[in-house]
Design an enzyme around this catalytic site. Structure first.
Site, PDB file in Angstrom:
ATOM      1  N   GLU A   1       3.517  -0.107   3.857  1.00  0.00           N
ATOM      2  CA  GLU A   1       3.107   1.225   3.377  1.00  0.00           C
ATOM      3  C   GLU A   1       4.310   1.893   2.720  1.00  0.00           C
ATOM      4  O   GLU A   1       5.225   2.369   3.382  1.00  0.00           O
ATOM      5  CB  GLU A   1       2.583   2.069   4.545  1.00  0.00           C
ATOM      6  CG  GLU A   1       1.364   1.475   5.245  1.00  0.00           C
ATOM      7  CD  GLU A   1       0.051   1.719   4.484  1.00  0.00           C
ATOM      8  OE1 GLU A   1       0.076   2.332   3.395  1.00  0.00           O
ATOM      9  OE2 GLU A   1      -0.992   1.279   4.997  1.00  0.00           O
TER      10      GLU A   1
ATOM     11  N   HIS B   1       0.865  -1.187   0.000  1.00  0.00           N
ATOM     12  CA  HIS B   1       0.000   0.000   0.000  1.00  0.00           C
ATOM     13  C   HIS B   1       0.898   1.233   0.000  1.00  0.00           C
ATOM     14  O   HIS B   1       2.114   1.128   0.047  1.00  0.00           O
ATOM     15  CB  HIS B   1      -0.863   0.009   1.271  1.00  0.00           C
ATOM     16  CG  HIS B   1      -1.922  -1.062   1.291  1.00  0.00           C
ATOM     17  ND1 HIS B   1      -3.251  -0.797   1.155  1.00  0.00           N
ATOM     18  CD2 HIS B   1      -1.834  -2.418   1.439  1.00  0.00           C
ATOM     19  CE1 HIS B   1      -3.956  -1.921   1.215  1.00  0.00           C
ATOM     20  NE2 HIS B   1      -3.115  -2.928   1.381  1.00  0.00           N
TER      21      HIS B   1
HETATM   22 ZN   LIG Z   1      -3.956   1.181   1.188  1.00  0.00          ZN
END
Ligand SMILES: [Zn+2]
Length: 396
Positions: free
Chosen positions: A366, A307
């Site tokens: 992330e 992500h």
């Molecule tokens: Zn995400």
């Protein structure tokens, strides 16, 4: 490129002739029996493309081989009907051209169609990459899984669960390209011999879990087809979809998993929205179902969901994560500079469900920092940070 079998050929001979590791030739020709090659069969040689060359005055096969850095026996072998002593000006011969640079060069606005075009080329050049569809999106795009490697250790990386985080897709695609280049050119990546990992791992990649959402973010409402009016109304009439995370039904795919889903649903939007709506029930969306089915079908030792953003790696879920989760995340953190975070007040994600169901290491990574969607100017930096994590996935 392809070569036609003649008397006396073998995969081993092709491996020597082209300078391509034997396991890659075997993996590129799984429909053939290496011990029973038949004359006239076509064998795929990964890492090469065939280029036509027109004979000029004073050319000899030797001089052509020299100036193109091709072994002369290779040039002779792939032009079996050419008489070396009787070259004619204007005659066309085939040059086997080794691929030494990535074909993925345009990572901006990386739509589903761009990914599919790049994949076709990648698989043509590197037929040891296996491609299959694991399901279809709401708008009927095939959700594509790639596999690279012949080993028993299965690991997995996915990207673009969230539409506006599409930069994760070209990160995964470029890694696949760099991995294939390293294999065919015997060139290590960060000192690692990639053939070792090819032979010990089968790496599964789903570079774009949410293709409809990605195309909506990049191309706008017209990408939504019959859902155009619906997505415009969810977006309050705004034609800028750069903040969209959900699938085309307005469901957040990373809130769809039955791992404290009710907790998440109670505090999130209760109807379709550009982000955060977990659906009316868990696993209502085809993209989320496809990813659940994939994890159930394969014993992934490690699962990474990419992500953006924050430069953090979430690695725990309710104490269900195994001890190996921590060991691996420490290595991820070391090689990326990203911070390892065990628990976060967010549930119903793919990582949460993966840990709960299988008690194996699962991560939400992330990538990058800043405001989503991250500008493509950060791509190279993000790729370098993430490369260490993808390599560690193979060697851990
Ligand atoms: Zn995400």
């Amino acid at each position: 490129m392809k070569i036609q079998v003649i008397q006396g050929d073998s995969f081993w001979y092709y491996s020597q002739l082209f300078g391509i590791p034997l396991p890659l030739i075997i993996a590129s020709n799984q429909q053939l029996n290496p011990n029973q090659l038949m004359i006239g069969q076509e064998v795929s040689i990964p890492g090469y493309q065939a280029v036509a060359y027109t004979i000029q005055a004073n050319d000899t096969l030797w001089s052509i081989a020299q100036s193109n850095q091709i072994p002369v026996d290779l040039l002779l072998r792939i032009n079996p009907n050419v008489q070396p002593t009787q070259l004619q000006i204007g005659q066309t011969i085939t040059l086997p051209q080794r691929i030494t640079t990535p074909i993925i060069t345009d990572v901006n606005n990386y739509t589903y169609e761009k990914m599919v075009t790049d994949l076709q080329r990648l698989i043509e050049l590197y037929p040891f990459i296996q491609q299959q569809s694991i399901g279809n999106s709401v708008l009927d795009k095939e959700i594509i899984e790639l596999q690279i490697g012949s080993g028993s250790r299965q690991k997995h990386i996915n990207g673009s669960f969230h539409a506006q985080e599409w930069i994760t897709t070209p990160v995964i695609m470029l890694f696949l390209n760099d991995y294939a280049l390293a294999l065919t050119n015997h060139s290590p990546i960060r000192g690692l011999d990639m053939l070792t990992y090819f032979e010990s791992n089968t790496l599964s990649l789903v570079p774009m879990v949410n293709p409809d959402g990605v195309n909506l973010v990049i191309n706008g409402a017209e990408a939504a087809g019959s859902q155009q009016d619906f997505v415009l109304s969810l977006n309050n009439g705004n034609t800028d979809f750069s903040g969209w995370k959900a699938n085309i039904n307005g469901v957040d795919l990373n809130n769809q998993y039955p791992a404290l889903w009710e907790t998440e649903a109670a505090r999130k939007p209760d109807s379709p929205a550009p982000r955060d709506f977990p659906g009316y029930e868990p696993l209502s969306e085809p993209e989320a179902i496809a990813m659940a089915d994939l994890a159930r079908a394969r014993p992934f030792e490690i699962m990474n969901a990419f992500h953006t953003q924050g430069e953090v790696i979430f690695w725990g879920y309710q104490g269900m994560e195994p001890p190996a989760s921590e060991t691996i995340v420490q290595e991820y953190s070391r090689v990326s500079g990203y911070e390892a975070v065990q628990y976060v007040d967010s549930f119903a994600g793919y990582k949460d469900w993966f840990i709960q169901e299988f008690r194996r290491p699962g991560y939400t990574v992330e990538l990058g920092s800043g405001m989503n969607p991250l500008p493509i100017s950060q791509f190279d930096e993000i790729y370098q940070e993430t490369l260490g994590i993808m390599l560690a996935t193979l060697y851990m």
